[in-house]
Every structure is written in structure tokens, then in C-alpha cells.
Design an enzyme around this catalytic site. Sequence first.
Site, PDB file in Angstrom:
ATOM      1  N   HIS A 113       0.832  -1.209   0.000  1.00 61.01           N
ATOM      2  CA  HIS A 113       0.000   0.000   0.000  1.00 61.01           C
ATOM      3  C   HIS A 113       0.868   1.262   0.000  1.00 61.01           C
ATOM      4  O   HIS A 113       0.574   2.230  -0.706  1.00 61.01           O
ATOM      5  CB  HIS A 113      -0.899   0.033   1.244  1.00 61.01           C
ATOM      6  CG  HIS A 113      -1.891  -1.068   1.329  1.00 61.01           C
ATOM      7  ND1 HIS A 113      -1.795  -2.092   2.245  1.00 61.01           N
ATOM      8  CD2 HIS A 113      -3.013  -1.325   0.608  1.00 61.01           C
ATOM      9  CE1 HIS A 113      -2.817  -2.914   2.099  1.00 61.01           C
ATOM     10  NE2 HIS A 113      -3.566  -2.480   1.108  1.00 61.01           N
TER      11      HIS A 113
ATOM     12  N   SER B  98      -2.192  -8.484   3.233  1.00 52.29           N
ATOM     13  CA  SER B  98      -2.596  -8.389   4.637  1.00 52.29           C
ATOM     14  C   SER B  98      -2.751  -9.776   5.251  1.00 52.29           C
ATOM     15  O   SER B  98      -2.659  -9.939   6.467  1.00 52.29           O
ATOM     16  CB  SER B  98      -3.922  -7.620   4.749  1.00 52.29           C
ATOM     17  OG  SER B  98      -3.806  -6.340   4.169  1.00 52.29           O
ATOM     18  N   ARG B  99      -2.973 -10.786   4.421  1.00 50.45           N
ATOM     19  CA  ARG B  99      -3.166 -12.154   4.922  1.00 50.45           C
ATOM     20  C   ARG B  99      -1.865 -12.831   5.339  1.00 50.45           C
ATOM     21  O   ARG B  99      -1.894 -13.857   6.011  1.00 50.45           O
ATOM     22  CB  ARG B  99      -3.853 -13.010   3.849  1.00 50.45           C
ATOM     23  CG  ARG B  99      -5.210 -12.479   3.434  1.00 50.45           C
ATOM     24  CD  ARG B  99      -5.854 -13.363   2.397  1.00 50.45           C
ATOM     25  NE  ARG B  99      -7.126 -12.819   1.952  1.00 50.45           N
ATOM     26  CZ  ARG B  99      -8.149 -13.550   1.542  1.00 50.45           C
ATOM     27  NH1 ARG B  99      -8.040 -14.860   1.517  1.00 50.45           N
ATOM     28  NH2 ARG B  99      -9.269 -12.993   1.149  1.00 50.45           N
TER      29      ARG B  99
END
Length: 280
Positions: A37, A187-188
Site C-alpha cells: 500500500h 494483509s493475509r
Amino acid sequence: MEIIKTVVELQTALLKIREQNKSIGFVPTMGALHRGHIELVKQSVVENTISIVSIFVNPTQFNDKNDLLKYPRTLNADCKLLLQETNNHFVFAPSVEEIYSETNIQQFKFGHLETVMEGKLRPGHFNGVAQVVSRLFKIVKPNCAYFGEKDFQQLTIIRTLVRLLNLNVKIIPHPTVREPNGLALSSRNIHLTPKQKKNAGMIFKTLSKSRKEKNILSIQELKQKTINKINCIPDFRVEYFDLVDGNTLQSITDWKDTKYIVGCIAVYIGEVRLIDNITY
């Protein structure tokens, strides 16, 4: 950096910027920010006068209510990271009521694009993505919006959405950001054990090696060989691997079908589901 939580506040803040014809860059996220991000935001900051990051966990794109409840909500940590790593100007962190204020929720039809791969396994997911992105675009009215290439099918859907709604926004893709071992940032990844995270680099390594066999193996042979290689890794299970036309997402059966070939894959490592892709 200013944190804004209502549409009225944001539009008031952006009014003077628009009057001065300054360019607005936009990075829509669901929070739980990572280096992937941050790279999108850095590009937005460099290429525009003003950069906006939205942090909004969108309920309409979750098929499973438990997934929605479990999704990390880390606004304070996300804002701290943005302050430390970027020169971003605004964070837009609205409530669900703020985004979905009207009861009439528009349904989008993307045809084949939403019925394959992720769309096939997560019915309604991309319609939910389109609902929130279309609303955010209408609120922010960015000149440029930035999306990672890791979510390749989503990127294709967003480009189609912009055409369908005739929106004046340039969609700018950013190359997938990876760990040193090749694992695509997600994010996982925090749910992987250290051993799983180390082994997860084999997904991209296997895809990269398969690229060297283009035009040597048939499409079907290459797909099967790639699936078998990854399934041989302990705790790994390929959910799908397909070679598609990068514009239409139609499966290809011959290397001559298109010049723009993308290999898209979803793999379970234990209970953690990861996606990745590579261009052939």
C-alpha cells in the site's frame, strides 16, 4: 496529514484544490496497510499535487460475515505508518452509513469478467468492490487512482467500471510488491507461520520458472506441471491456476491466442488463501 470522516468535510477540503486545478491522486484501501500500500501512496504523492488514502472496510464485498468481522481494523496504526513513510495529505475514513447513505444500491454487470477465477469462487464479490469504488470515485473525484497488480482481476474490473460509468479518472496500476523470497505482500501474510512464509516464496518462483517453458509446453501441460509442483509443497493446495487473455480474462488454449497472457493463481497454505499472477 488530515484525517477526515465525513463526505461533507472531504468535499469542502477538496473544493479549493479543484478550483486551483490541482491534480488529486487517490489510493482506496481497506486498511491493515503494508509496504505494498505504501508504494501505491508514494506514487500518488509523487505524481499529484494532493494525495488521498481511503481506509474503509467495505461490507458489500464480503461473502462470509465472519470474514468481515475478523478483518483487521487498525486505523491508528495505518495513519501512523502513512505519516512515517509518506507525505500523504488526507486520510478519508468514513463509516458504513456515510458511504451507503442511500438504500438503493446499484448492481453492476461485468459479464465474463466476474464469473471466472475469484468471481466464480466469491459470487458477488466484484459487484461489492464496484459499489464502493464507484461511490468513492464520485466523492473524491480523483484525477488518478492507484491499484496494485497483485489483484489482477480486480484491476480489470475497475478499468471496466470506469468505462461503464464514463468516469474521468485515470487508473494507474502498480507492480506487485514482494518479499525478498518473491512472496506477494498481502494483509493475509500475517497469518502464515514463519515456515509457511518462507515456503510461500515458491509460488512466484514456480510461476517464474513456468514462464521459461512458454511455447515449449502446451498450455494444458504447463498448467498441470505448475499445479503439480506447487501441490507437492507440504501444506500447499492450488485452488486454481489459469492462463488468460489479460484484457478479457478468457482462458486461452494456445500460445497464439493472444499476445497478452497472464497466469493467475490462488493457493491455500494451510488455512491461508493467497493469490498471485505473472505475465507470460
